[in-house]
Design an enzyme around this catalytic site. Sequence first.
Site, PDB file in Angstrom:
ATOM      1  N   GLU A   1     192.314 107.739 117.680  1.00 10.89           N
ATOM      2  CA  GLU A   1     191.349 107.319 116.659  1.00 10.89           C
ATOM      3  C   GLU A   1     190.866 108.510 115.828  1.00 10.89           C
ATOM      4  OE1 GLU A   1     190.768 104.521 115.472  1.00 10.89           O
ATOM      5  OE2 GLU A   1     191.695 103.269 116.994  1.00 10.89           O
ATOM      6  N   CYS A  32     201.120  85.675 105.840  1.00 16.91           N
ATOM      7  CA  CYS A  32     199.817  86.022 106.421  1.00 16.91           C
ATOM      8  C   CYS A  32     199.273  84.869 107.281  1.00 16.91           C
ATOM      9  CB  CYS A  32     198.836  86.331 105.290  1.00 16.91           C
ATOM     10  SG  CYS A  32     197.192  86.686 105.917  1.00 16.91           S
ATOM     11  N   CYS A  34     191.835  82.282 103.307  1.00 22.86           N
ATOM     12  CA  CYS A  34     191.551  83.460 102.478  1.00 22.86           C
ATOM     13  C   CYS A  34     191.008  83.072 101.099  1.00 22.86           C
ATOM     14  CB  CYS A  34     192.812  84.297 102.332  1.00 22.86           C
ATOM     15  SG  CYS A  34     192.540  85.761 101.324  1.00 22.86           S
TER      16      CYS A  34
HETATM   17 FE1  SF4 Z   1     196.257  87.319 103.830  1.00 23.01          FE
HETATM   18 FE2  SF4 Z   1     194.401  87.022 101.973  1.00 23.01          FE
HETATM   19 FE3  SF4 Z   1     195.345  89.424 102.544  1.00 23.01          FE
HETATM   20 FE4  SF4 Z   1     196.865  87.667 101.257  1.00 23.01          FE
HETATM   21  S1  SF4 Z   1     194.990  88.600 100.519  1.00 23.01           S
HETATM   22  S2  SF4 Z   1     197.475  88.978 102.953  1.00 23.01           S
HETATM   23  S3  SF4 Z   1     196.233  85.785 102.223  1.00 23.01           S
HETATM   24  S4  SF4 Z   1     194.182  88.099 103.886  1.00 23.01           S
END
Ligand code: SF4
Length: 355
Positions: A48, A211, A217
Site C-alpha cells: 500500500e 462492467c 451506474c
Molecule cells: Fe461501470 Fe459506470 Fe464505470 Fe462504466 S462508468 S465502467 S458503467 S461504473
Amino acid sequence: MAVDSFPAKARKISANIGAHYVDNARKLPWRSPPGSNLPDPYHVWLSEVMLQQTTVGAVKSYFEKFTRRWPTVQDLAGAEEADVMAAWAGLGYYARARNLRKCAVHVTEKRNGIFPQKESELLQLPGVGAYTAAAIAAIAFGERAVVVDANIERLVARLFAIDTPLPKGKAEIRAAMDAITPRHGAGDFAQACMDIGATICTSKNPKCEICPVQKQCAAFKAGDMERYPVKPPKKAKPVRRARFFWIEQQDRILLATRPPKGMLGGMRSLPDDGWAAGNDGHATPPLTGEWRVHDNIVQHSFTHFSLEVDLAVYQGEKIVTNNDDNIWWALDDLAEAGLPTLYAKAVKWKMKEEK
Ligand code: SF4
C-alpha cells in the site's frame, strides 16, 4: 445525490461487485485469493505504501525485491537507510521510503514486530495516512473500514454521478463508498473496487459493456462517464531550473549524498547547484576550471512544479574532493548507484551523448 436514499441500489452494487471479484480478482504478489485467509499485514502495508501515486505494474518488481531482501518487518527495521533508499530508487516520492523504514523501526521496537489491527491505531504509525490505515485494517485484519483510493474515487463518483468538484467532492464520495461497503469482507470488497477502477472503469474509455455495475451506474445512464470525478480547473505548473555537475576522472564520476531532509533526501545524486533548496539553483560549479554546459537536457515533472535541467561537464585529472558526502563511482557500475529517476535521466542523456 444522497446515497442514503438509495439503500436498495447500494445493496445491489455491493453484491454485484463482490460476485464479480470471485472470478476476476487480479493475482498480485501481496494478495490472498478472494475469500481465503487474510494476507500478511507486512505485505499489505508495504504494497500500500508503494502503490501510493504509483501503478501496480511499476510496484510488482519492487515489492518482490523488498520482500526477498527483507522478508519481515524486523528485517526491514534492521536495514541501513541508504540501502532502503537505493532499493527504492526509481519508484519516486522518496519521503515514502524514509517513512517506510521509520515505521518498520517503530513496529519492531514499540510493538514487538506486530502491526496494530485497528484503523485508529494504524493511523498513529509513522507515514500511515487515512487511506493506508483503512486499507490495512480492511485487507489485512478484516475490519469494516471505508477504503477510497484514486481508482475507487473514480468508480464511486460515476456510480452516483457525484458532481461536486474535487477536492470538496471527496466527502460525498467517501459517504457513498461507506454506503456500499459490506459489513463483512470489506477487504475483498475494497480490492474488488480497486480492480474495477483500474481495469474496467478507467479514466478514459471505460469498458462499460463488461462492467458488473453498469445497470446501477448513474453516469452510464446519462451517457457522460468521463465527466466524473469532476476535477477543479487545472493551474499551470511553474517551471524551475537546475544545473547538475558531471565531474569525471579515470572512468569514474563524483556522486554526492543529498542532505537527509528535503526533496530526495538521503539519496545518492550527481552534485548539483542546490535547486531543491531554492526556487532555482545558483548554477555555481563546485570546482574552478573549464566546464562544458549542455542546456535543458532533462525535463522532469514534480507534483507542484516542472524542472528543466542543464548539465555542466568537467573531465579532468587529479580532482580533489574533501567532502565526506561525495564518493567516486565507476561509470560501468552506475546502474547500481540507486540514483533517483531525475538524476538517472541526466546520466542516461550523458551516456548517449558519448556514443
Ligand atoms: Fe461501470 Fe459506470 Fe464505470 Fe462504466 S462508468 S465502467 S458503467 S461504473
